[in-house]
Design an enzyme around this catalytic site. Structure first.
Site, PDB file in Angstrom:
ATOM      1  N   ASP A  55      -1.726   6.603   6.512  1.00 28.21           N
ATOM      2  CA  ASP A  55      -2.785   5.775   5.927  1.00 28.21           C
ATOM      3  C   ASP A  55      -3.158   4.717   6.970  1.00 28.21           C
ATOM      4  O   ASP A  55      -2.514   3.689   7.080  1.00 28.21           O
ATOM      5  CB  ASP A  55      -2.280   5.119   4.635  1.00 28.21           C
ATOM      6  CG  ASP A  55      -3.277   4.090   4.100  1.00 28.21           C
ATOM      7  OD1 ASP A  55      -4.362   3.919   4.684  1.00 28.21           O
ATOM      8  OD2 ASP A  55      -2.948   3.443   3.077  1.00 28.21           O
TER       9      ASP A  55
ATOM     10  N   LYS B 147     -12.759  -1.922   7.257  1.00 25.59           N
ATOM     11  CA  LYS B 147     -12.065  -2.872   8.126  1.00 25.59           C
ATOM     12  C   LYS B 147     -12.578  -2.742   9.564  1.00 25.59           C
ATOM     13  O   LYS B 147     -13.403  -3.544   9.999  1.00 25.59           O
ATOM     14  CB  LYS B 147     -10.566  -2.679   8.025  1.00 25.59           C
ATOM     15  CG  LYS B 147     -10.083  -2.954   6.586  1.00 25.59           C
ATOM     16  CD  LYS B 147      -8.807  -2.306   6.279  1.00 25.59           C
ATOM     17  CE  LYS B 147      -8.527  -2.155   4.795  1.00 25.59           C
ATOM     18  NZ  LYS B 147      -8.655  -3.328   3.965  1.00 25.59           N
TER      19      LYS B 147
ATOM     20  N   TRP C 239       0.828  -1.217   0.000  1.00 21.98           N
ATOM     21  CA  TRP C 239       0.000   0.000   0.000  1.00 21.98           C
ATOM     22  C   TRP C 239       0.849   1.249   0.000  1.00 21.98           C
ATOM     23  O   TRP C 239       0.502   2.241  -0.656  1.00 21.98           O
ATOM     24  CB  TRP C 239      -0.995  -0.016   1.158  1.00 21.98           C
ATOM     25  CG  TRP C 239      -2.035  -1.072   0.925  1.00 21.98           C
ATOM     26  CD1 TRP C 239      -2.199  -2.234   1.621  1.00 21.98           C
ATOM     27  CD2 TRP C 239      -3.015  -1.110  -0.137  1.00 21.98           C
ATOM     28  NE1 TRP C 239      -3.221  -2.972   1.063  1.00 21.98           N
ATOM     29  CE2 TRP C 239      -3.742  -2.315  -0.009  1.00 21.98           C
ATOM     30  CE3 TRP C 239      -3.339  -0.241  -1.187  1.00 21.98           C
ATOM     31  CZ2 TRP C 239      -4.775  -2.669  -0.881  1.00 21.98           C
ATOM     32  CZ3 TRP C 239      -4.370  -0.588  -2.056  1.00 21.98           C
ATOM     33  CH2 TRP C 239      -5.079  -1.787  -1.898  1.00 21.98           C
TER      34      TRP C 239
HETATM   35  N1  PMP Z   1      -4.309   1.394   2.240  1.00 19.98           N
HETATM   36  C1  PMP Z   1      -4.373   0.291   2.989  1.00 19.98           C
HETATM   37  C2  PMP Z   1      -3.425   0.138   4.145  1.00 19.98           C
HETATM   38  C3  PMP Z   1      -5.321  -0.703   2.709  1.00 19.98           C
HETATM   39  O1  PMP Z   1      -5.385  -1.808   3.453  1.00 19.98           O
HETATM   40  C4  PMP Z   1      -6.213  -0.519   1.611  1.00 19.98           C
HETATM   41  C5  PMP Z   1      -7.282  -1.522   1.276  1.00 19.98           C
HETATM   42  N2  PMP Z   1      -7.105  -2.796   1.639  1.00 19.98           N
HETATM   43  C6  PMP Z   1      -6.078   0.640   0.844  1.00 19.98           C
HETATM   44  C7  PMP Z   1      -5.138   1.580   1.191  1.00 19.98           C
HETATM   45  C8  PMP Z   1      -6.981   0.891  -0.323  1.00 19.98           C
HETATM   46  O2  PMP Z   1      -8.225   1.195   0.164  1.00 19.98           O
HETATM   47  P1  PMP Z   1      -9.515   1.397  -0.733  1.00 19.98           P
HETATM   48  O3  PMP Z   1      -9.861   0.061  -1.300  1.00 19.98           O
HETATM   49  O4  PMP Z   1     -10.518   1.895   0.266  1.00 19.98           O
HETATM   50  O5  PMP Z   1      -9.204   2.395  -1.784  1.00 19.98           O
END
Ligand code: PMP
Length: 360
Positions: free
Chosen positions: A172, A196, A102
Site C-alpha cells: 500500500d 498525496k 492503515w
Molecule cells: N492507506 C494509506 C497508507 C493512506 O495514507 C490512506 C489515506 N490517507 C489510505 C490507505 C486510504 O486511502 P483512501 O482514502 O484513498 O481510501
C-alpha cells in the site's frame, strides 16, 4: 491571490505549475472546443490524454512490460478488499505486517475473505518502529504478503523491503508512490490512492504483475475484478477522467523536473532538516525510531498539549496550515509530499523556532 503552505496529509498540495496549466486548459482543451471534464472517455482526445499519462507513469517508475497499470476509483480503501478478493486464490491465506493505522484497516478488511496471519505487529511500540526481517513470521503457503511501506498517520516507514522469497509482495504505497524511485519487479502488486504525491482524490493506481491477474474468487463483482479492468484498459466503465488527466500533468511535471531520483534527493533533504530541527530543539519531539522515520509525514509533539491550539493558530496566521496531528496520535503532523516546496519546510522550521522562543 496568495497560496499558503498546506501540510495536509491528503488531499495535499499539488504543484503550482500543474494547477496553472489546468486553469489555462479548463474552458477549452487544446483546440478541442471543450474542457477535459466534458469529454467522452472513448473519444480520440481523451484516449490520447489517458495513454500519455500511462506512458509517462511507466517511464517515471520504469515499470516492466510484464506489469499492468490500472486507473481505478474507490481509493486505497477499496484495494483493502480487492487485493484479497483477487489474490487469495486457492491458497486462501495471506500474511500481513501490522505497522500502523492503515495496516490495521487492511487486515480487518482482508479477514472477511480468507485466513489472515499477522506476520509481525509493532503495535506494542505504539507503532513507532518497523519490524526487522528476523521478526517476520512468514508462511511459504501464503498467497501474498501485504505491508504498508509508509504509515501516513504514525509517520513510520520501512527503511528496506521485507524479503518474501517466492511469495508475492503487495504494498500500500498511498503515501510514498512517486516520492522516489522503486524497483517495481520486487513487488507483485502496488496500489495507491492518488491524493498525496500523484494527483486529485478519486483516482486509485494499481500496478500488478500480469500473472496475478485472473484469479478473482468466484462471484467477485465485475468492478472488483482486476482482470475486467486490465482487459478493458481501465475503461470497463467511465474512469475518473479529470483526475486521470490531472495526474498526467503531475507526471509531466515530474519528468520535466528530472524524474524520481532528483525528487528523492529533495524529499530526503526536506525531511532531514525538519527532523534535525525537532531533535535539536529540546522542545519538540518525534517518537519514531530514527531508521524508520518517514520522509513524507512528520509527526511531532510540543512539551505541553495545552500549547497545541496556540501553535496551530499562530502557524495559520503566517500561512502554514493543516498541521494538526491525527486524532489517534495527537500533537502535530507535517506532511511534506513532492509538491511541498523546500521553502515551505524552511518556513515551518523558522516558525517552530520562533514559537519556541516565545512560548518555550
Ligand atoms: N492507506 C494509506 C497508507 C493512506 O495514507 C490512506 C489515506 N490517507 C489510505 C490507505 C486510504 O486511502 P483512501 O482514502 O484513498 O481510501
Amino acid at each position: 491571490m496568495s497560496r499558503i503552505y498546506n501540510f495536509s496529509a491528503g488531499p495535499a498540495m499539488l504543484p503550482e505549475a500543474v494547477l496553472t496549466q489546468v486553469q489555462a486548459e479548463m474552458l477549452e482543451y487544446r483546440g478541442s472546443g471543450m474542457s477535459v471534464t466534458e469529454m467522452s472517455h472513448r473519444g480520440k482526445d481523451y484516449l490520447a490524454i489517458a495513454g500519455k499519462a500511462e506512458a509517462d507513469f511507466r517511464t517515471l517508475l520504469n515499470i516492466p512490460a510484464s506489469y499492468k497499470v490500472l486507473f481505478l476509483q474507490g481509493g486505497a480503501s477499496s484495494q483493502f478488499a480487492m487485493v484479497p478478493m483477487n489474490l487469495l486464490g486457492e491458497r486462501g491465506q495471506a500474511d500481513y505486517i501490522n505497522t500502523g493505522s492503515w495496516s490495521k484497516k487492511a487486515i480487518a478488511e482482508a479477514k472477511k475473505f480468507g485466513k489472515i496471519q499477522v506476520a509481525a505487529s509493532t503495535e506494542a511500540s505504539r507503532f513507532t518502529v518497523t519490524p526487522v526481517q528476523e521478526a517476520l513470521t512468514l508462511s511459504p503457503e501464503a498467497a501474498y504478503v501485504h505491508y504498508t511501506p509508509n504509515e501516513t498517520i504514525e509517520g513510520v516507514e520501512f527503511p528496506t523491503l521485507p524479503e518474501t522469497g517466492a511469495v508475492p509482495l503487495v504494498a500500500d504505497m498511498s503515501s510514498t508512490l512517486l516520492s522516489r524511485p522503486i524497483e517495481v519487479s520486487r513487488y507483485g502488486l502496488i496500489y495507491a490512492g492518488a491524493q498525496k504525491n500523484i494527483g486529485p482524490a478519486g483516482l486509485t493506481l494499481v500496478i500488478i504483475r500480469e500473472d496475478l491477474i485472473g484469479r478473482a474468487q468466484p462471484g467477485t463483482p465485475a468492478m472488483f475484478d482486476y482482470k475486467i479492468h486490465a482487459d478493458n484498459d481501465s475503461m470497463y466503465n467511465t474512469p475518473p477522467t479529470f483526475a486521470w488527466y490531472l495526474a498526467g500533468l503531475v507526471f509531466e511535471w515530474l519528468i520535466q523536473g528530472g524524474g524520481l531520483a532528483g525528487m528523492a534527493e529533495i524529499n530526503q533533504r526536506k525531511a532531514a532538516k525538519l527532523y534535525a530541527a525537532i531533535d535539536h530543539s529540546g522542545f519538540y519531539k518525534n517518537p519514531v525510531e530514527i531508521r524508520s522515520r518517514s520522509w513524507m509525514n512528520v509527526p511531532f509533539t510540543l512539551p505541553d498539549p495545552a500549547l497545541d491550539e496556540m501553535f496551530i493558530k499562530e502557524a495559520k496566521a503566517v500561512g502554514l496550515t493543516t498541521l494538526k496531528g491525527h486524532r489517534s496520535v495527537g500533537g502535530m503532523r507535517a506532511s511534506i509530499y513532492n509538491a511541498m516546496p523546500e521553502a515551505g519546510v524552511d518556513a515551518l522550521i523558522a516558525f517552530m523556532a520562533d514559537f519556541q522562543s516565545r512560548r518555550g
